[in-house]
Design an enzyme around this catalytic site. Sequence first.
Site: not given
Length: 498
Positions: A224, A405
Amino acid sequence: MSILTRRRLLRRAALSATATAGAGLSAATGAGGLIAATGALAAGCDTPKGGDPSGDPTAERVRFPHDFGWGAATSAYQIEGAAKEDGRGESVWDTFSHTPGRTRNGDTGDVAADHYHRWADDLDLMRDLGLRSYRFSISWPRIQADGTGKPNQRGLDFYKRVIDGLHERGIAPMVTLFHWDLPQALQDDGGWENRDTAHRFADYADAVYRGIGDQVPVWLTINEPKTVVQNGYLWGHHAPGRQDADAAYLVAHHLQLAHGLAVRALRATGYDTRIGPALNLHPCYPADDSPAAASAATLHDGYENRLYLDSILTGAYPADVLADLGPDSRMVKGIRDGDLAVIASPVDLLAVQYYTPLYLTGNGNTVTRWPTSEADWQQIYPQGMYDTLTRVTRDYGPIPITVTENGLPCPDTLGPDGTVDDPGRIAFLRDHLAAAHRAIADGVPLESYHVWSLLDNFEWAEGYEQRWGLIYVDYPTQRRVLKRSAHWYRQVIRDNGL
Ligand code: FCB
């Protein structure tokens, strides 16, 4: 729109006005939107449902491809603890969490879930769950205490033990090189604002590959990058705690560059293993039917998604974002000839992390459309999983995808009978898996899915208060208890479907 205005506007949905549910759903309208809304409402943690959480027994069963990679995910700083052992150096998260006022209750990752010592038992739990894939990250300061130089063999040995242990249990390791724990010494030299950090990252990646690279079938580069940019540099509630929009997007470029250099470093080893980026994608929808909302959603999509996707998968930054940043921005001035070619070095797969959609009004504000979770930034909207996965395939072609995720925090407690009942998490996972399955049916090459998270852990600025795990961690004793969602997930894996 100036970047500083954007910083104000970009504040999480929770800080903005709550929109009237059902009003002008725009991109989210239609049958999909309504179905998702039903699922979303069922998914709230405080709405336990009776009966079988797997839903209507007469409904058609959902089956995944026969070799689907059922998994769960963690990251080093969030679970390992052992902050000072075996030559580990300090990371920006050690500094940040030890700075008063930065994390809830002053929590730190010093002990976390003590996985550094309990890894073998944790691997047994994974086997017990039937996991086929385990995604975890390597702590850079365990490998290079100061971020440079000869790798620390004790650090490499720890990860070698974990990787060997996974193979012995029939679980495929998927390893992230960087999940935010930058060595503090590199931060002292400018961190990700310093272009040299991207080269230090490539050296670190090379050291890790040379140590354990051929044992890992899938590498992920940077977790991320957007969260480092936004939380770390725009809003400052993550390490290193800066609030500097101009620096933030220079950081974005350097993180992208670091990604590309690490891909090239893996290719240079000659190992036949795969690699890709790990991007959290937020579908951006207009909050109403106005043209202004549509263009705000488009620009927002540029900052949230295309900045990262386009540069890696098409070799160009999105023109609308570059124009919005302006020619004098540090990012635009920081792009050198050849950088985009490095960033766009071919990858083997794309890791997608999906948690929430965003809704944009005409003036660029975000509004909340769906129920939120304990994480106030998260709106529960399973259709967003479908929209995100299909969008990637539609816009970027059939690159293999793994969901690395997806999950929900719940106020889990250990019941008097020693169990942890989390029906809201089961409903959330079921609805999101159903959406992912629809995406597969519609042509998305999704090969695996990882619940965030395997274990309750240190949730960054939220400390230990938010529990995201399939497995409950009783922190005072470090005892692990499989939540009801873990038992449910084991059955999903056995059935290869819902
Ligand atoms: C993601 C992070 C992960 C965890 C989840 C809840 O953004 O990658 O470490 O914090 O959110």
